[in-house]
Motif scaffolding. Sequence first.
Motif, mmCIF file in Angstrom:
data_model
loop_
_atom_site.group_PDB
_atom_site.id
_atom_site.type_symbol
_atom_site.label_atom_id
_atom_site.label_comp_id
_atom_site.label_asym_id
_atom_site.label_seq_id
_atom_site.Cartn_x
_atom_site.Cartn_y
_atom_site.Cartn_z
ATOM 1 N N CYS A 8 58.104 -31.148 72.000
ATOM 2 C CA CYS A 8 57.661 -31.521 73.351
ATOM 3 C C CYS A 8 58.244 -32.900 73.682
ATOM 4 C CB CYS A 8 56.127 -31.551 73.409
ATOM 5 S SG CYS A 8 55.441 -31.863 75.038
ATOM 6 N N PRO A 9 59.465 -32.972 74.185
ATOM 7 C CA PRO A 9 60.173 -34.250 74.392
ATOM 8 C C PRO A 9 59.506 -35.201 75.373
ATOM 9 C CG PRO A 9 61.683 -32.378 74.497
ATOM 10 C CD PRO A 9 60.301 -31.814 74.522
ATOM 11 N N THR A 10 58.598 -34.704 76.195
ATOM 12 C CA THR A 10 57.953 -35.585 77.177
ATOM 13 C C THR A 10 56.874 -36.469 76.557
ATOM 14 O OG1 THR A 10 56.416 -33.795 77.741
ATOM 15 C CG2 THR A 10 58.404 -34.019 79.095
ATOM 16 N N LEU A 11 56.491 -36.210 75.310
ATOM 17 C CA LEU A 11 55.433 -36.983 74.660
ATOM 18 C C LEU A 11 55.855 -38.442 74.483
ATOM 19 C CD1 LEU A 11 54.098 -34.548 71.881
ATOM 20 C CD2 LEU A 11 52.803 -35.477 73.808
ATOM 21 N N THR A 12 54.945 -39.343 74.819
ATOM 22 C CA THR A 12 55.176 -40.780 74.620
ATOM 23 C C THR A 12 54.206 -41.392 73.630
ATOM 24 O OG1 THR A 12 53.765 -41.351 76.509
ATOM 25 C CG2 THR A 12 56.112 -41.032 76.945
ATOM 26 N N THR A 13 53.018 -40.774 73.487
ATOM 27 C CA THR A 13 52.002 -41.299 72.571
ATOM 28 C C THR A 13 51.312 -40.135 71.868
ATOM 29 O OG1 THR A 13 51.585 -43.170 74.047
ATOM 30 C CG2 THR A 13 49.938 -42.728 72.345
ATOM 31 N N ALA A 62 57.267 -43.700 70.163
ATOM 32 C CA ALA A 62 58.688 -43.778 69.863
ATOM 33 C C ALA A 62 59.177 -45.215 69.985
ATOM 34 C CB ALA A 62 59.476 -42.868 70.795
ATOM 35 N N SER A 63 59.881 -45.697 68.960
ATOM 36 C CA SER A 63 60.437 -47.034 68.984
ATOM 37 C C SER A 63 61.762 -47.034 69.743
ATOM 38 C CB SER A 63 60.661 -47.530 67.553
ATOM 39 O OG SER A 63 61.665 -46.761 66.920
ATOM 40 N N SER A 64 62.300 -48.221 69.977
ATOM 41 C CA SER A 64 63.587 -48.332 70.671
ATOM 42 C C SER A 64 64.707 -47.682 69.876
ATOM 43 C CB SER A 64 63.911 -49.803 70.937
ATOM 44 O OG SER A 64 63.913 -50.535 69.713
ATOM 45 N N ALA A 65 64.496 -47.586 68.543
ATOM 46 C CA ALA A 65 65.511 -46.955 67.694
ATOM 47 C C ALA A 65 65.387 -45.441 67.668
ATOM 48 C CB ALA A 65 65.401 -47.516 66.277
ATOM 49 N N GLY A 66 64.359 -44.907 68.362
ATOM 50 C CA GLY A 66 64.190 -43.470 68.409
ATOM 51 C C GLY A 66 63.290 -42.910 67.346
ATOM 52 N N ARG A 67 62.832 -43.758 66.414
ATOM 53 C CA ARG A 67 61.917 -43.298 65.369
ATOM 54 C C ARG A 67 60.472 -43.467 65.826
ATOM 55 N NH1 ARG A 67 63.659 -42.288 60.493
ATOM 56 N NH2 ARG A 67 61.617 -42.766 59.619
ATOM 57 N N TRP A 68 59.607 -42.634 65.304
ATOM 58 C CA TRP A 68 58.189 -42.719 65.662
ATOM 59 C C TRP A 68 57.487 -43.648 64.696
ATOM 60 C CZ3 TRP A 68 55.174 -40.515 69.596
ATOM 61 C CH2 TRP A 68 55.914 -39.824 70.555
ATOM 62 N N VAL A 69 56.831 -44.657 65.248
ATOM 63 C CA VAL A 69 56.150 -45.682 64.448
ATOM 64 C C VAL A 69 54.690 -45.734 64.913
ATOM 65 C CG1 VAL A 69 58.212 -47.036 64.062
ATOM 66 C CG2 VAL A 69 56.806 -47.494 66.067
ATOM 67 N N HIS A 70 53.833 -46.330 64.088
ATOM 68 C CA HIS A 70 52.415 -46.425 64.457
ATOM 69 C C HIS A 70 52.042 -47.864 64.731
ATOM 70 C CE1 HIS A 70 50.846 -48.182 60.661
ATOM 71 N NE2 HIS A 70 51.874 -47.546 60.128
#
Length: 343
Positions: A318-323, A334-342
């Motif tokens: 689901c590419p529209t997910l932001t959180t 999603a971080s600026s590098a494209g990886r998902w961080v917490h």
Amino acid sequence: MMKHGALIPLPLELIDHTLSFLSWPTDLYPLLFVNKCLSLISERALYRNIGDLPAPSAVLLLLSLANAPAARCELVKALALDFSDNRVLFALELLIFKVLRLLPRLRALSVEVSIHENRHRALAWIFPRDAPFRLRSFATSIRLDPELAAFLESQPEICDLSLRGIPTYTSDPFTLPPSALPHLENFRSVHVDPDTLREVIGTRPVQGISLSLFSEHGYRALEVLARTSTPVRRLTILIVDASAPNELFPQLAARLPHLEALHIVALVQQYSLETLLASAPLLEAFAGLRFLTFMASGASCYELSDEATVAEHWARACPTLTTIILPKGRVWFASSAGRWVHS
């Protein structure tokens, strides 16, 4: 502020805005005795939004308002009364009814009573049908009966509604005419069954909903959500019984494809890492989902890196997910590098 020895008064709007940051009522009450100007502004701030009072203080407040001049009653815009830990005697019911008829500018009202009171007495009569106010927000745990329905019908400007009371199963059930609540936008409930839910949100422009799912009702409540006149955008679900993601997500996507925010809290179901990963393809059906929460009290133990993998799989589907918030309570983005961080 001084200029050439003269005191320059601050604009009243600025003082009023400043007082809105003070704690209610402890910080506001002493200001009533500073001077006449500050007293008037403090009184307006003190009576504007009334809530968070213990039951004895709430009763004293109601007694004060019942005998207050009309100008003071006109200051009240929000009133919250919580008697959920107390017995409500008829004298108090009558007092609430009397005070509500004296508040012409009231816009937000909340009244909580105990489960015992709900099961043994009809209390909705305390909300006057000929009230001088027009509510925009209304919340109560008083049981759902014809008296409460009649009051809601008399308040056409309500856009935010919370009904936490139990429905009544009598010859006179809780029913609302189609013309009632024409501007309803947000609805929250706890014990409301699918039939009652249909009475409240059916054909109305509800975009935000919070409800509980019970196994005895299956997914009938979700069928009702698809009947609103405006697509539901925000949904919060409390899962009381077992309901795995591979069952729930397809049910939601089929009926609510326009969801932008989905928050799920599961109380009893066990969710393993494998279950969460396998649910990723099911999210492809949501075209505009941006916020997704999936909290579970019985989540299995897994590593932090595993949860990051779940977030990445879900976001890929689901590419529209932001959180994304996962069972352990961490917030992933999603971080600026494209990886998902917490956070």
